[in-house]
Design a protein around this motif. Structure first.
Motif, mmCIF file in Angstrom:
data_model
loop_
_atom_site.group_PDB
_atom_site.id
_atom_site.type_symbol
_atom_site.label_atom_id
_atom_site.label_comp_id
_atom_site.label_asym_id
_atom_site.label_seq_id
_atom_site.Cartn_x
_atom_site.Cartn_y
_atom_site.Cartn_z
ATOM 1 N N VAL A 141 58.029 57.089 41.526
ATOM 2 C CA VAL A 141 58.196 55.668 41.233
ATOM 3 C C VAL A 141 59.593 55.424 40.662
ATOM 4 O O VAL A 141 60.255 54.437 41.000
ATOM 5 C CB VAL A 141 57.106 55.176 40.259
ATOM 6 C CG1 VAL A 141 57.366 53.749 39.816
ATOM 7 C CG2 VAL A 141 55.728 55.296 40.903
ATOM 8 N N ASP A 142 60.047 56.327 39.807
ATOM 9 C CA ASP A 142 61.377 56.183 39.216
ATOM 10 C C ASP A 142 62.452 56.139 40.299
ATOM 11 O O ASP A 142 63.369 55.311 40.255
ATOM 12 C CB ASP A 142 61.675 57.342 38.259
ATOM 13 C CG ASP A 142 60.808 57.333 37.024
ATOM 14 O OD1 ASP A 142 59.870 56.511 36.951
ATOM 15 O OD2 ASP A 142 61.068 58.142 36.128
ATOM 16 N N GLU A 143 62.364 57.043 41.242
ATOM 17 C CA GLU A 143 63.343 57.090 42.324
ATOM 18 C C GLU A 143 63.312 55.801 43.141
ATOM 19 O O GLU A 143 64.365 55.205 43.418
ATOM 20 C CB GLU A 143 63.066 58.279 43.240
ATOM 21 C CG GLU A 143 64.012 58.359 44.412
ATOM 22 C CD GLU A 143 63.534 59.310 45.493
ATOM 23 O OE1 GLU A 143 64.208 59.332 46.539
ATOM 24 O OE2 GLU A 143 62.526 60.015 45.322
ATOM 25 N N PHE A 180 69.992 61.393 47.496
ATOM 26 C CA PHE A 180 68.881 62.332 47.603
ATOM 27 C C PHE A 180 67.900 62.066 46.457
ATOM 28 O O PHE A 180 68.250 61.440 45.462
ATOM 29 C CB PHE A 180 69.379 63.790 47.622
ATOM 30 C CG PHE A 180 70.248 64.166 46.459
ATOM 31 C CD1 PHE A 180 69.699 64.763 45.334
ATOM 32 C CD2 PHE A 180 71.614 63.924 46.469
ATOM 33 C CE1 PHE A 180 70.491 65.115 44.260
ATOM 34 C CE2 PHE A 180 72.411 64.267 45.406
ATOM 35 C CZ PHE A 180 71.846 64.863 44.283
ATOM 36 N N PRO A 181 66.643 62.501 46.591
ATOM 37 C CA PRO A 181 65.599 62.127 45.634
ATOM 38 C C PRO A 181 65.937 62.377 44.164
ATOM 39 O O PRO A 181 65.716 61.501 43.323
ATOM 40 C CB PRO A 181 64.399 62.961 46.072
ATOM 41 C CG PRO A 181 64.599 63.142 47.540
ATOM 42 C CD PRO A 181 66.088 63.291 47.710
ATOM 43 N N TRP A 241 66.085 59.654 40.941
ATOM 44 C CA TRP A 241 65.264 59.833 39.738
ATOM 45 C C TRP A 241 66.148 59.898 38.494
ATOM 46 O O TRP A 241 65.878 59.225 37.492
ATOM 47 C CB TRP A 241 64.423 61.106 39.859
ATOM 48 C CG TRP A 241 63.531 61.336 38.685
ATOM 49 C CD1 TRP A 241 62.273 60.827 38.518
ATOM 50 C CD2 TRP A 241 63.815 62.119 37.524
ATOM 51 N NE1 TRP A 241 61.768 61.240 37.311
ATOM 52 C CE2 TRP A 241 62.696 62.042 36.675
ATOM 53 C CE3 TRP A 241 64.904 62.864 37.116
ATOM 54 C CZ2 TRP A 241 62.635 62.690 35.454
ATOM 55 C CZ3 TRP A 241 64.848 63.510 35.893
ATOM 56 C CH2 TRP A 241 63.722 63.414 35.082
ATOM 57 N N ILE A 242 67.215 60.686 38.547
ATOM 58 C CA ILE A 242 68.113 60.828 37.399
ATOM 59 C C ILE A 242 68.776 59.494 37.059
ATOM 60 O O ILE A 242 68.914 59.143 35.883
ATOM 61 C CB ILE A 242 69.170 61.918 37.675
ATOM 62 C CG1 ILE A 242 68.514 63.300 37.642
ATOM 63 C CG2 ILE A 242 70.309 61.848 36.673
ATOM 64 C CD1 ILE A 242 69.408 64.430 38.096
ATOM 65 N N ALA A 243 69.207 58.760 38.059
ATOM 66 C CA ALA A 243 69.892 57.489 37.814
ATOM 67 C C ALA A 243 68.991 56.486 37.105
ATOM 68 O O ALA A 243 69.471 55.633 36.359
ATOM 69 C CB ALA A 243 70.408 56.916 39.127
ATOM 70 N N ILE A 283 67.660 53.705 32.371
ATOM 71 C CA ILE A 283 67.034 52.385 32.416
ATOM 72 C C ILE A 283 65.630 52.466 31.823
ATOM 73 O O ILE A 283 65.216 51.605 31.043
ATOM 74 C CB ILE A 283 67.004 51.851 33.860
ATOM 75 C CG1 ILE A 283 68.433 51.665 34.366
ATOM 76 C CG2 ILE A 283 66.210 50.553 33.956
ATOM 77 C CD1 ILE A 283 68.543 51.379 35.834
ATOM 78 N N TRP A 284 64.894 53.497 32.185
ATOM 79 C CA TRP A 284 63.552 53.687 31.648
ATOM 80 C C TRP A 284 63.596 53.874 30.130
ATOM 81 O O TRP A 284 62.814 53.255 29.399
ATOM 82 C CB TRP A 284 62.870 54.880 32.300
ATOM 83 C CG TRP A 284 61.518 55.157 31.726
ATOM 84 C CD1 TRP A 284 61.169 56.174 30.910
ATOM 85 C CD2 TRP A 284 60.343 54.373 31.917
ATOM 86 N NE1 TRP A 284 59.854 56.086 30.576
ATOM 87 C CE2 TRP A 284 59.315 54.985 31.178
ATOM 88 C CE3 TRP A 284 60.056 53.211 32.626
ATOM 89 C CZ2 TRP A 284 58.028 54.476 31.133
ATOM 90 C CZ3 TRP A 284 58.763 52.712 32.579
ATOM 91 C CH2 TRP A 284 57.779 53.338 31.847
#
Length: 78
Positions: free
Chosen positions: A11-13, A54-55, A59-61, A65-66
């Motif tokens: 979901v994050d990605e 790439f996945p 996710w890292i990016a 924000i999260w």
């Protein structure tokens, strides 16, 4: 009523790809409002995609924000 949707392995990605696409669309509209945008060459576009598309990168990016979203309410999911 036009829009876009994104997918990802997490979901994050998927959320990051959505945010990135929204920002890209805004940049495109601003560029077109300022004049005739200059397109990047296909080789440069492929290089950027391979470097950032790439996945794990998605996710890292999204992680900052999260973290910023949940920081004000640590008990958000209790």
């Amino acid at each position: 009523n036009h829009g876009h949707f994104t997918v990802g392995e997490t979901v994050d990605e998927a959320a990051w790809w959505y945010i990135a696409m929204e920002r890209s669309c805004q940049a495109q509209l601003l560029a077109e409002a300022a004049g005739t945008p200059i397109s990047i060459d296909p080789e440069g576009a492929r290089y950027t995609r391979d470097l950032t598309g790439f996945p794990l990168a998605g996710w890292i990016a999204y992680q900052p924000i999260w973290a910023e979203t949940v920081a004000p309410s640590p008990d958000l999911f209790d």
